[in-house]
Design an enzyme around this catalytic site. Structure first.
Site, PDB file in Angstrom:
ATOM      1  CB  CYS A  15      -0.930  -0.003   1.204  1.00 44.97           C
ATOM      2  SG  CYS A  15      -2.093  -1.384   1.232  1.00 44.97           S
ATOM      3  NE  ARG A  27      -4.309  -4.622  -1.797  1.00 41.32           N
ATOM      4  CZ  ARG A  27      -3.498  -3.808  -2.458  1.00 41.32           C
ATOM      5  NH1 ARG A  27      -3.503  -2.517  -2.190  1.00 41.32           N
ATOM      6  NH2 ARG A  27      -2.707  -4.245  -3.406  1.00 41.32           N
TER       7      ARG A  27
END
Length: 220
Positions: free
Chosen positions: A55, A132
């Site tokens: 991330c 996600r």
């Protein structure tokens, strides 16, 4: 954050063509109201946690490409289930790590209410590992595409840009973007749906596979 409907019930993942749930939430750029984005394209991309390797790499690369998305009049909105203060510390760490300043808002969602409203996780999930998903949203808050990513593979920013361009070009020309389409490539016309049109084509495939270039020039 503005309340959603009954959060005790699982919400199915959003489907293409649906209007995405609106929300008002705190972010690293102040409070944002998703309804304020109704007249433009934007991408909402979700993360399961701050300070995670993949991330972190995505935020760095998206921040570098923010001007490219802005050139398409497409805003970026990040989302993570952590708190605003965690977000602020993460962006500070990213700046010290890479020298990159993240200019787009990163929304907090500590109650995971947004994640559940978008169908990224069930109401009884014990963690946020499934948070996600990337949502490509057009005017009117309509979902045009979504991509789910696993924890161990990062998003492709060039592909995100390509997809926005393809969605916009296809909509602008009332056409279809074929496999591997890139800006400047030929588009495809919608297939004909009457036998008269099918038989009137000069080639047998003209009714279902007819490339053309925006501006009127045919392309094969």
């Amino acid at each position: 954050m503005a309340p959603f409907s009954d959060s005790t019930q699982d919400t199915p993942p959003l489907r293409i063509g649906e209007i995405v749930p609106r929300f008002t939430a705190r972010s690293t750029q102040g409070v944002i109201d998703l309804a304020d984005y109704d007249d433009r394209w934007f991408i909402l991309f979700a993360h399961p946690a701050d300070f995670t390797p993949v991330c972190t790499s995505e935020l760095i690369e998206l921040a570098k490409a923010e001007a490219d998305f802005a050139a398409l009049d497409c805003a970026l909105i990040g989302h993570s289930v952590d708190s605003l203060y965690s977000h602020l510390a993460w962006l500070r760490a990213i700046h010290e790590l890479s020298g990159v300043k993240v200019g787009f808002p990163l929304v907090e969602d500590p109650s995971m209410e947004i994640a559940r409203a978008y169908g990224m996780m069930s109401c009884d999930a014990t963690d946020a590992t499934t948070v996600r998903t990337t949502y490509f949203i057009g005017p009117g808050g309509i979902l045009h595409a979504s991509i789910c990513y696993p924890l161990n593979v990062g998003r492709s920013i060039p592909e995100m840009l390509r997809l926005v361009k393809a969605l916009q070009e296809a909509e602008r020309n009332d056409a279809l973007a074929p496999a591997n389409w890139q800006p400047g490539d030929a588009l495809l016309r919608d297939p004909e749906e009457t036998i008269g049109k099918v038989l009137s084509g000069s080639k047998a495939n003209d009714w279902f596979y007819s490339p053309f270039r925006a501006g009127g020039r045919d392309g094969k």
